[in-house]
Design a protein around this motif. Structure first.
Motif, short mmCIF file in Angstrom:
data_model
loop_
_atom_site.label_atom_id
_atom_site.label_comp_id
_atom_site.label_asym_id
_atom_site.label_seq_id
_atom_site.Cartn_x
_atom_site.Cartn_y
_atom_site.Cartn_z
N THR A 158 0.84 -1.21 0.00
CA THR A 158 0.00 0.00 0.00
C THR A 158 0.87 1.25 0.00
O THR A 158 0.61 2.21 -0.74
N GLU A 242 -10.93 -12.83 -6.57
CA GLU A 242 -9.86 -12.05 -7.19
C GLU A 242 -10.43 -11.18 -8.29
O GLU A 242 -11.52 -11.42 -8.78
N ASN A 345 -4.01 -9.12 12.01
CA ASN A 345 -2.90 -9.88 12.62
C ASN A 345 -2.13 -9.02 13.62
O ASN A 345 -1.45 -9.55 14.49
N1 LIG Z 1 -1.38 -7.78 7.54
C1 LIG Z 1 -0.13 -7.88 7.15
O1 LIG Z 1 0.76 -8.23 7.90
C2 LIG Z 1 0.19 -7.61 5.72
C3 LIG Z 1 1.32 -8.17 5.11
C4 LIG Z 1 1.54 -7.93 3.74
C5 LIG Z 1 0.67 -7.08 3.06
N2 LIG Z 1 -0.38 -6.51 3.73
C6 LIG Z 1 -1.34 -5.63 3.06
O2 LIG Z 1 -2.27 -6.48 2.37
C7 LIG Z 1 -2.67 -5.84 1.17
C8 LIG Z 1 -2.31 -6.75 -0.01
O3 LIG Z 1 -0.90 -6.91 -0.03
P1 LIG Z 1 -0.18 -7.89 -1.07
O4 LIG Z 1 1.28 -7.73 -0.82
O5 LIG Z 1 -0.79 -9.24 -1.00
O6 LIG Z 1 -0.58 -7.16 -2.41
P2 LIG Z 1 -0.61 -7.77 -3.88
O7 LIG Z 1 -0.64 -6.61 -4.79
O8 LIG Z 1 0.43 -8.83 -4.04
O9 LIG Z 1 -2.04 -8.53 -3.93
C9 LIG Z 1 -3.28 -7.90 -3.85
C10 LIG Z 1 -4.25 -8.77 -4.67
O10 LIG Z 1 -5.58 -8.29 -4.43
C11 LIG Z 1 -6.27 -8.32 -5.67
N3 LIG Z 1 -7.39 -7.39 -5.61
C12 LIG Z 1 -7.38 -6.03 -5.73
N4 LIG Z 1 -8.62 -5.54 -5.58
C13 LIG Z 1 -9.43 -6.61 -5.38
C14 LIG Z 1 -10.83 -6.73 -5.17
N5 LIG Z 1 -11.64 -5.68 -5.14
N6 LIG Z 1 -11.33 -7.98 -4.99
C15 LIG Z 1 -10.53 -9.08 -5.02
N7 LIG Z 1 -9.18 -9.01 -5.23
C16 LIG Z 1 -8.65 -7.78 -5.39
C17 LIG Z 1 -5.23 -7.96 -6.72
O11 LIG Z 1 -5.60 -8.39 -8.00
C18 LIG Z 1 -3.99 -8.68 -6.17
O12 LIG Z 1 -3.87 -9.98 -6.72
C19 LIG Z 1 -1.98 -4.48 1.17
O13 LIG Z 1 -2.81 -3.54 1.80
C20 LIG Z 1 -0.75 -4.72 2.01
O14 LIG Z 1 -0.23 -3.53 2.54
C21 LIG Z 1 -0.64 -6.77 5.02
#
Ligand SMILES: NC(=O)c1ccc[n+]([C@@H]2O[C@H](COP(=O)([O-])OP(=O)(O)OC[C@H]3O[C@@H](n4cnc5c(N)ncnc54)[C@H](O)[C@@H]3O)[C@@H](O)[C@H]2O)c1
Length: 423
Positions: A158, A242, A345
């Motif tokens: 993000t 997705e 988490n």
């Molecule tokens: N909680 C944690 O510890 C943690 C760890 C890593 C990432 N994150 C957060 O989680 C989120 C995702 O991170 P990531 O690294 O997996 O990103 P990423 O870009 O690898 O994956 C996001 C996925 O979500 C999909 N997507 C987008 N909009 C969507 C929708 N409306 N419906 C369904 N799917 C949709 C995208 O196509 C993509 O495949 C971010 O906000 C990131 O900051 C949180």
């Protein structure tokens, strides 16, 4: 003879001791960062550098701060999320490790923004960010604070979206290393760390049994993959939603049910958003969900579940039925929101396990030392972390596990070199 400490001082001391113990426990799970800290203490790669970090204030972060301080840096720290702050760790970091810490669990938005400004007022040379708020804050107004920066690192997907938008507007004034996109983060942190700790947060808050339960994972990126895999491992029937065709197909080939969120809404018993996008679950989904459905978010910001629409549908204000579980009554059905839709988490569990953060923060520390050591400033923009950092982290981790691996023979190297496949 000194008198008895006041009740407030005694509470503070107890808090500091609890935090010190938690930091030491995490340290025991972080052999790679320990090796980096010991190297930093010998080589002082950060001597005289001012570093400001906006990270989750946890025991693992405390050990990163210790490593940076051992390298000679002056470190100030504020919280990337008010619900993730471990107050005992904050107390111990300030009292025993000389870091300036701003942040208390549950602080409001105004206090959070004040803390960001406090850090920027210290004229840091390097920023370590988790969500890009500190970097954006340094660019606020005339952006004078950004001009004093050697560089920054960013932990989250993000945050990188925001920084790339700044870069596209030619407004980003310092180099930023995309820690989130390093192999260490993508493989170990997101897949294993987020996967396990997201489920941990939901289970701690609800104590539900996963086996046999329908779990809907919205977003099959690096983090969603981990959550879906761990839930499947615990016996859940996992549905993936997705918007990206390749990710959706990959989920299908991993054996998950794949469908749109509207189709999944009446089927799911636990919904986990992890996309980075807003309004992934909204009115039309809430209307179809079954009684007792649990909603949780693992995405960085609390925008993925549309809380305003959930509140508007409910017949009254939410009722806290368990600590960190709010029940919304919707014409005879109850929906249960975990941790107010904040990153589950961290808000309902202890974040990524220390042995995952070990890799992640060792990579951070090495990347920061790399930034500090560059004689020539890099051009402003978002840059990849050097693959050498990933390899060094993996090498140190394998060594800590007592695992030795093979190396290429001279003949193999000669054969592979033209293809660029030398590690
Ligand atoms: N909680 C944690 O510890 C943690 C760890 C890593 C990432 N994150 C957060 O989680 C989120 C995702 O991170 P990531 O690294 O997996 O990103 P990423 O870009 O690898 O994956 C996001 C996925 O979500 C999909 N997507 C987008 N909009 C969507 C929708 N409306 N419906 C369904 N799917 C949709 C995208 O196509 C993509 O495949 C971010 O906000 C990131 O900051 C949180």
């Amino acid at each position: 003879m000194p008198g008895r400490p006041s009740p407030a001082a005694a509470r503070r001391l107890a808090l500091t001791r609890a935090g010190a113990s938690r930091i030491a426990w995490a340290d025991g799970q972080m052999p790679v960062l320990t090796a980096v800290r010991e190297r930093f203490a010998r080589e002082l790669p950060l001597a005289g550098r001012r570093i400001a970090a906006c990270l989750h204030i946890t025991a693992e972060t405390a050990n990163l701060v210790r490593a940076l301080a051992a390298g000679g840096a002056e470190v100030s720290l504020c919280a990337a999320n008010p619900l993730s702050t471990q107050d005992d760790v904050a107390a111990a970091l300030a009292a025993e490790h000389g870091a300036e810490v701003f942040g208390a669990r549950g602080e409001d938005r105004a206090a959070y923004e004040r803390a960001l400004r406090e850090l920027i007022e210290r004229a840091p040379q390097i920023l370590i960010d988790d969500g890009a708020e500190l970097i954006v804050c340094a660019h606020a107004g005339a952006g004078a604070a950004a001009d004093g920066l050697i560089g920054a690192t960013e932990e989250t997907a993000t945050g990188l979206v925001r920084l790339r938008a700044l870069e596209a507007e030619r407004a980003l004034r310092c180099p930023v290393l995309a820690i989130n996109e390093s192999l260490t983060e993508r493989i170990f942190n997101d897949r294993y760390g987020t996967g396990q700790s997201t489920l941990d947060g939901i289970l701690r808050a609800t104590n539900l049994l996963l086996a046999g339960r329908a779990v809907v994972v919205l977003g099959y990126g690096s983090a969603g993959r981990g959550i879906a895999q761990r839930a499947k491992g615990a016996g859940a029937a996992v549905i993936v939603c997705e918007v990206d065709a390749v990710a959706a197909l990959e989920a299908r080939m991993e054996g998950f049910e794949v469908m749109g969120a509207l189709a999944a809404a009446p089927l799911g018993e636990i919904f986990i958003t992890v996309t980075g996008a807003p309004d992934v679950l909204r009115r039309e989904h809430f209307e179809l969900m079954r009684d007792g459905a649990v909603l949780a978010n693992a995405g960085h910001f609390d925008v993925e579940i549309n809380l305003a629409e959930l509140a508007a549908l409910a017949s009254g204000p939410p009722r806290e039925v368990l600590p960190l579980v709010d029940e919304y009554e919707l014409s005879g059905r109850r929906l249960h929101l975990v941790a107010k839709g904040r990153v589950v988490n961290l808000a309902a569990a202890a974040g990524h396990p220390a042995s995952v953060m070990d890799l992640s923060f060792a990579a951070q520390a090495l990347a920061v030392a790399g930034l500090a050591g560059e004689a020539q400033r890099r051009v402003p923009g978002v840059h990849a972390v050097s693959p050498a950092v990933d390899r060094e982290v993996a090498r140190l981790k394998l060594a800590s596990l007592g695992i030795e691996i093979d190396t290429l023979s001279a003949g193999q190297e000669r054969y592979l070199r033209p293809y660029g496949r030398i590690h």
